[in-house]
Write a protein that holds these residues in place. Structure first.
Motif, PDB file in Angstrom:
ATOM      1  N   ASP A  81       0.814  -1.226   0.000  1.00 39.89           N
ATOM      2  CA  ASP A  81       0.000   0.000   0.000  1.00 39.89           C
ATOM      3  C   ASP A  81       0.847   1.275   0.000  1.00 39.89           C
ATOM      4  N   GLY A  82       2.168   1.159  -0.031  1.00 42.45           N
ATOM      5  CA  GLY A  82       3.023   2.344  -0.070  1.00 42.45           C
ATOM      6  C   GLY A  82       3.207   3.021   1.271  1.00 42.45           C
ATOM      7  N   SER A  83       2.705   2.409   2.327  1.00 43.11           N
ATOM      8  CA  SER A  83       2.853   3.013   3.662  1.00 43.11           C
ATOM      9  C   SER A  83       4.313   2.948   4.105  1.00 43.11           C
ATOM     10  N   LEU A  84       4.680   3.797   5.053  1.00 48.59           N
ATOM     11  CA  LEU A  84       6.066   3.896   5.507  1.00 48.59           C
ATOM     12  C   LEU A  84       6.359   2.810   6.546  1.00 48.59           C
ATOM     13  N   LEU A  85       7.244   1.854   6.188  1.00 45.28           N
ATOM     14  CA  LEU A  85       7.616   0.790   7.114  1.00 45.28           C
ATOM     15  C   LEU A  85       8.797   1.201   7.985  1.00 45.28           C
ATOM     16  N   LEU A  86       9.678   2.030   7.425  1.00 43.93           N
ATOM     17  CA  LEU A  86      10.878   2.409   8.162  1.00 43.93           C
ATOM     18  C   LEU A  86      11.328   3.795   7.735  1.00 43.93           C
ATOM     19  N   GLU A  87      11.697   4.604   8.723  1.00 41.21           N
ATOM     20  CA  GLU A  87      12.307   5.904   8.465  1.00 41.21           C
ATOM     21  C   GLU A  87      13.439   6.050   9.483  1.00 41.21           C
ATOM     22  N   SER A  88      14.693   5.882   9.020  1.00 35.70           N
ATOM     23  CA  SER A  88      15.828   5.841   9.941  1.00 35.70           C
ATOM     24  C   SER A  88      16.937   6.730   9.405  1.00 35.70           C
ATOM     25  N   LYS A  89      17.298   7.721  10.187  1.00 35.14           N
ATOM     26  CA  LYS A  89      18.383   8.614   9.793  1.00 35.14           C
ATOM     27  C   LYS A  89      19.726   7.891   9.907  1.00 35.14           C
ATOM     28  N   ILE A  90      20.585   8.047   8.869  1.00 37.93           N
ATOM     29  CA  ILE A  90      21.928   7.447   8.903  1.00 37.93           C
ATOM     30  C   ILE A  90      22.801   8.322   9.796  1.00 37.93           C
ATOM     31  N   SER A  91      22.973   7.876  11.035  1.00 38.42           N
ATOM     32  CA  SER A  91      23.741   8.656  12.003  1.00 38.42           C
ATOM     33  C   SER A  91      25.235   8.414  11.783  1.00 38.42           C
ATOM     34  N   PRO A  92      26.043   9.458  11.882  1.00 35.93           N
ATOM     35  CA  PRO A  92      27.494   9.297  11.680  1.00 35.93           C
ATOM     36  C   PRO A  92      28.142   8.361  12.686  1.00 35.93           C
ATOM     37  N   ASN A  93      27.509   8.163  13.855  1.00 37.72           N
ATOM     38  CA  ASN A  93      28.132   7.369  14.912  1.00 37.72           C
ATOM     39  C   ASN A  93      27.513   5.985  15.078  1.00 37.72           C
ATOM     40  N   THR A  94      26.494   5.662  14.293  1.00 37.49           N
ATOM     41  CA  THR A  94      25.854   4.346  14.413  1.00 37.49           C
ATOM     42  C   THR A  94      26.696   3.301  13.700  1.00 37.49           C
ATOM     43  N   ALA A  95      26.841   2.154  14.349  1.00 39.55           N
ATOM     44  CA  ALA A  95      27.614   1.058  13.743  1.00 39.55           C
ATOM     45  C   ALA A  95      26.682   0.196  12.898  1.00 39.55           C
ATOM     46  N   TYR A  96      26.901   0.233  11.606  1.00 44.04           N
ATOM     47  CA  TYR A  96      26.143  -0.626  10.687  1.00 44.04           C
ATOM     48  C   TYR A  96      27.015  -1.828  10.330  1.00 44.04           C
ATOM     49  N   GLN A  97      26.383  -2.987  10.202  1.00 45.26           N
ATOM     50  CA  GLN A  97      27.124  -4.202   9.864  1.00 45.26           C
ATOM     51  C   GLN A  97      26.474  -4.884   8.669  1.00 45.26           C
ATOM     52  N   LYS A  98      27.304  -5.242   7.682  1.00 41.39           N
ATOM     53  CA  LYS A  98      26.802  -5.983   6.514  1.00 41.39           C
ATOM     54  C   LYS A  98      27.153  -7.453   6.691  1.00 41.39           C
ATOM     55  N   GLN A  99      26.146  -8.320   6.536  1.00 41.14           N
ATOM     56  CA  GLN A  99      26.342  -9.757   6.712  1.00 41.14           C
ATOM     57  C   GLN A  99      25.820 -10.500   5.487  1.00 41.14           C
ATOM     58  N   GLN A 100      26.553 -11.549   5.087  1.00 39.77           N
ATOM     59  CA  GLN A 100      26.109 -12.485   4.047  1.00 39.77           C
ATOM     60  C   GLN A 100      25.732 -11.811   2.730  1.00 39.77           C
ATOM     61  N   ASP A 101      26.278 -10.650   2.464  1.00 42.77           N
ATOM     62  CA  ASP A 101      26.092  -9.942   1.186  1.00 42.77           C
ATOM     63  C   ASP A 101      24.695  -9.354   0.974  1.00 42.77           C
ATOM     64  N   THR A 102      23.695  -9.795   1.733  1.00 42.18           N
ATOM     65  CA  THR A 102      22.333  -9.283   1.496  1.00 42.18           C
ATOM     66  C   THR A 102      21.670  -8.805   2.788  1.00 42.18           C
ATOM     67  N   LEU A 103      22.449  -8.558   3.817  1.00 41.56           N
ATOM     68  CA  LEU A 103      21.856  -8.198   5.106  1.00 41.56           C
ATOM     69  C   LEU A 103      22.612  -7.019   5.708  1.00 41.56           C
ATOM     70  N   ILE A 104      21.864  -6.002   6.181  1.00 38.99           N
ATOM     71  CA  ILE A 104      22.449  -4.868   6.904  1.00 38.99           C
ATOM     72  C   ILE A 104      21.762  -4.777   8.263  1.00 38.99           C
ATOM     73  N   VAL A 105      22.583  -4.802   9.332  1.00 35.17           N
ATOM     74  CA  VAL A 105      22.056  -4.815  10.707  1.00 35.17           C
ATOM     75  C   VAL A 105      22.634  -3.620  11.455  1.00 35.17           C
ATOM     76  N   TRP A 106      21.807  -2.967  12.277  1.00 32.68           N
ATOM     77  CA  TRP A 106      22.313  -1.883  13.127  1.00 32.68           C
ATOM     78  C   TRP A 106      21.395  -1.732  14.343  1.00 32.68           C
ATOM     79  N   SER A 107      21.871  -0.937  15.294  1.00 30.26           N
ATOM     80  CA  SER A 107      21.132  -0.723  16.534  1.00 30.26           C
ATOM     81  C   SER A 107      20.904   0.774  16.700  1.00 30.26           C
ATOM     82  N   GLU A 108      19.631   1.158  16.910  1.00 32.62           N
ATOM     83  CA  GLU A 108      19.304   2.580  17.051  1.00 32.62           C
ATOM     84  C   GLU A 108      19.150   2.992  18.502  1.00 32.62           C
TER      85      GLU A 108
END
Length: 795
Positions: free
Chosen positions: A47-74
């Motif tokens: 339906d085009g509704s907003l599932l996620l709105e997350s600002k890319i913070s300069p200090n947040t640790a993002y992790q890429k796993q298995q080539d198709t997964l991005i995990v982080w903690s807000e």
């Protein structure tokens, strides 16, 4: 295209530390005014509704796993993950995140946890303020400790901080002390918390913690904690298995205490990873990578230490080949070598080469030759595994050993024949061992992996050796199980249809199928040797007996063997098939199959379709001449009509080719007329000489008239004939010197015709009839009518 690439699932981590699916949508990275920065937006595809709105913070640790997964903690208790449908989409978003944070996209984690902790160390006054604050290690605080450990697993930075805290305070030893207390008190709740704590500590993936947990005085307590899984009604008895059931056997006493301790540790850690710990989920896959590495490097160290101990390995192989060694001891030795080879797979290629060369120098192959021929099934199975390691490592090394063996009168002692016999005698109903050995044999006889040395002799020498000393052992079961075919043919007259000669035993049928698979491989890859063997042994006829088998898979193997032979389009094979009438069993199988539409039916039709499409003329003629009446009723495919059409086309082509060299009477007359027309042209071309020849003719004519007056009336006619003959002789000398004696009569006729008037020509016909003239005329007629003289006529 972009929709598929950016398609993602959004996950959040719930209070139970389980990932919840929040929906599927499409992700984008755009500037959001309200958040004042580049943000990740996911809109639902439904339906085009907003599932996620997350600002890319300069200090947040993002992790890429298995080539198709991005995990982080807000937040402390709010972890997020995006699972991409395609790797390309994940890479795009990852590059955007790294761009915002000023990091290298080649990294899998955007923030270095050590660097951040060092910054915090200087920001905070207490030296250890960057560490996670651990609750006191008491029974009453076990639940709090368990919650803390499980809560940090999703955040790389917090995992790092917790690992530092656990190491700095000697916390692991205190926890294991509490485990012994809880077990003594039978405190199940505390034991369940300890299970969560120890499992979580393993998932921290830190080698320094593993060194503490897997030390001799701690590892059994770690295993004990992992027995009390809250999901189980009764705890497992892992420690009992490791201490009582699993026995450490030293086939040769190990004097190095460090080596012995390393072997114990590796076995127990491997047991923890493979047996105790549950299979990690998709998000936990990387959590145990350091544990895998820990085991890996332990194995490398064990192999290196054993390999350096030459005395130890020499003793192992000496006892392995000693006839006085007891069977039970030999079984342990073989199992040790098997484990040793399995450990070697962890080595780097260069080190693995050195390892197997060491084994070869110590006599591993002669030892295998002995143990593979033993009656003990366990020993034979372990020896097969060792042999597979050697063949996989270096087929050339095995081939070289085999060809260097002394050629005994009994071929049974050869290593390859021992392998073949073990394959044939496999007692497993499913022939698991036979399948493995067949694969090893195929590797050994595969020309593709034979070394292309300067003299290129390995292929020739080994294949000659194999076909001379080993092929008869391989084909023995096949020939034995089809030997009654000749007897059945002798008995067939005046008797009812004989039952199929091939065995109904499923295990035997499977074995024959394996042998046929290997022979089919030989047809594809060995040209000269297998062709000679098939012709000498009439092997295809014996194989086609199996078309009568009630086991369809075996009949298909026999058909596949013939199909490979025909697929080579080799006329030697084709003549062999035609001479032996070897299509008969195939066509009988097709007719016996009736109207059933199955794999056998399709495979046989494909065989004939190949012959038709490739236009194998000799086989087409043989099939149509001998079998078309039986096949013409098959109309659900056009294959056989197509074969007949090809056959008729070839017959027409042959007849047209013959007609080119066979001319009828009419065409011959036309050629003769053209030849005489050429002569007329020659006459006109020689008109210049005509006046000179007429002068000569007048002189001759005067002499002729004088002779005529002198002649007696009764002999006037003869005198005139003689004068004309003289005239003929006077004309002949100017003729071409190239005229051969065989063509003299023809040439004389032709030469006289050029200068003479029609009167002279007529006079020649009416001259005296000499006996030779009839023969000359007959020769003239034969030469004019013979096609072989055509080149001469046109010259």
């Amino acid at each position: 295209m972009s929709d598929t690439r950016r398609r993602v699932k959004v996950y959040t981590l719930n209070e139970d530390r389980q990932w919840d699916d929040r929906g599927t949508g499409h992700v984008s990275s755009t500037f959001v005014e309200r958040l004042k920065g580049i943000s990740l937006l996911v809109r639902a595809e439904s339906d085009g509704s907003l599932l996620l709105e997350s600002k890319i913070s300069p200090n947040t640790a993002y992790q890429k796993q298995q080539d198709t997964l991005i995990v982080w903690s807000e937040a402390d208790n709010y972890d997020l993950a995006l699972s991409f449908q395609e790797k390309a989409g994940c890479d795009e978003i990852w590059e955007k995140i790294c761009q915002v944070q000023g990091k290298d996209p080649a990294l899998d984690i955007t923030q270095d946890p050590i660097d951040e902790s060092e910054e915090e160390r200087f920001e905070e006054i207490p030296e250890t303020s960057h560490l996670v604050e651990l609750p006191p290690c008491e029974l009453s605080r076990l639940e709090e400790i368990a919650d803390l450990v499980t809560s940090v697993l999703s955040s790389p930075i917090r995992r790092e901080k917790l690992a530092l805290a656990l190491m700095s305070e000697g916390y692991i030893k205190k926890l294991l002390g509490l485990f012994r207390v809880c077990e003594d008190l039978d405190n199940r709740e505390g034991l369940h918390h300890l299970y969560e704590i120890v499992r979580g500590v393993l998932f921290l993936n830190k080698a320094a913690l593993f060194e503490v947990m897997f030390s001799d005085d701690s590892i059994m307590d770690v295993v004990g904690c992992l027995e009390y899984d809250p999901a189980l009604v009764q705890p497992k008895r892992h420690r009992e298995f490791l201490t009582k059931t699993a026995k450490f056997k030293e086939v040769i006493p190990i004097t190095d205490s460090e080596l012995r301790q390393k072997i114990h540790q590796t076995y127990r850690v491997q047991y923890i990873q493979d047996i105790i710990l549950p299979t990690p989920s998709v998000f936990e896959e990387n959590f145990l990578s350091t544990l895998t590495s820990f085991i890996f490097f332990n194995k490398v160290e064990i192999v290196s230490m054993l390999q350096e101990d030459e005395k130890f390995l020499t003793e192992v192989f000496a006892q392995l080949t000693d006839e006085a060694t007891e069977d039970s001891k030999r079984r342990e030795l073989v199992n040790f070598v098997k484990e040793f080879c399995a450990f070697s797979q962890t080595l780097q290629p260069q080190n693995r080469d050195a390892f197997f060369k060491t084994l070869a120098n110590l006599g591993i192959l002669p030892a295998l030759e002995i143990v593979m021929g033993m009656d003990d099934l366990q020993v034979r199975a372990a020896a097969t595994d060792i042999f597979s390691y050697l063949v996989e490592f270096s087929p050339s090394m095995v081939r070289e050993f085999v060809m260097q063996e002394p050629q005994q009168t009994d071929d049974d002692v050869l290593l390859i024949n021992v392998v073949i016999k073990q394959m044939i005698c496999d007692s497993d109903p499913e022939l698991g061992g036979a399948v493995q050995l067949m694969g090893l044999l195929r590797t050994l006889i595969d020309p593709e992996n034979m070394l292309a040395s300067t003299n290129k002799t390995e292929k020739t020498e080994f294949l000659s050796f194999f076909y001379k000393y080993c092929m008869h052992v391989l084909t023995a079961p096949l020939l034995a199980n089809t030997a009654h075919d000749k007897i059945s043919k002798d008995l067939q007259e005046g008797s009812a249809k004989i039952t199929p000669v091939c065995p109904d035993n499923f295990q035997t049928a499977q074995l024959l199928a394996l042998i046929l698979e290997l022979l089919t491989f030989c047809v594809e890859h060995h040209t000269y040797h297998i062709k000679t063997y098939i012709m000498n042994k009439d092997l295809l006829r014996r194989v086609l007996v199996l078309m009568n088998s009630k086991h369809t898979f075996l009949a298909l193997c026999a058909l596949r063997f013939m199909r490979r032979i025909i697929g080579l389009k080799d006329e030697y094979y084709n003549r062999y098939i035609i001479k032996g009438n070897l299509f008969e069993p195939v066509i009988n199988a097709l007719l016996d199959n009736g109207t059933r539409y199955n794999l056998l039916n399709s495979a046989i039709i494909e065989l004939f379709e190949f012959i038709k499409v490739e236009d194998v003329k000799s086989l087409i003629a043989h099939i149509v001449d001998n079998f078309y009446k039986a096949l013409e009723s098959i109309e659900y495919v056009q294959t056989f009509k197509g074969l007949k059409g090809r056959y008729e086309q070839e017959k027409d082509r042959q007849s047209q080719r013959l007609n080119r060299y066979r001319r009828d009477a009419r065409s011959l007359d036309e050629d003769e007329e053209l030849w005489f027309n050429d002569d007329d042209d020659d006459d006109e071309g020689e008109a210049v000489e005509k006046s000179r020849m007429e002068d000569d003719f007048s002189d001759s004519y005067g002499k002729y008239m004088e002779a005529k007056k002198v002649s007696v009336t009764a002999g006037a006619a003869n005198g005139a004939n003689g004068a004309n003959n003289n005239g003929k002789a006077a004309v002949i000398p100017p003729a071409s010197p190239s005229v051969t004696p065989n063509n003299s009569s023809t040439s004389s006729v032709k030469t006289v015709a050029l200068p003479a008037t029609p009167v002279v020509k007529t006079a020649l016909v009416g001259l005296v009839d000499y006996p030779d003239d009839e023969d000359e005329e007959e020769e003239e007629e034969e030469e004019e009518q013979s096609p072989r003289k055509r080149p001469r006529l046109s010259s």
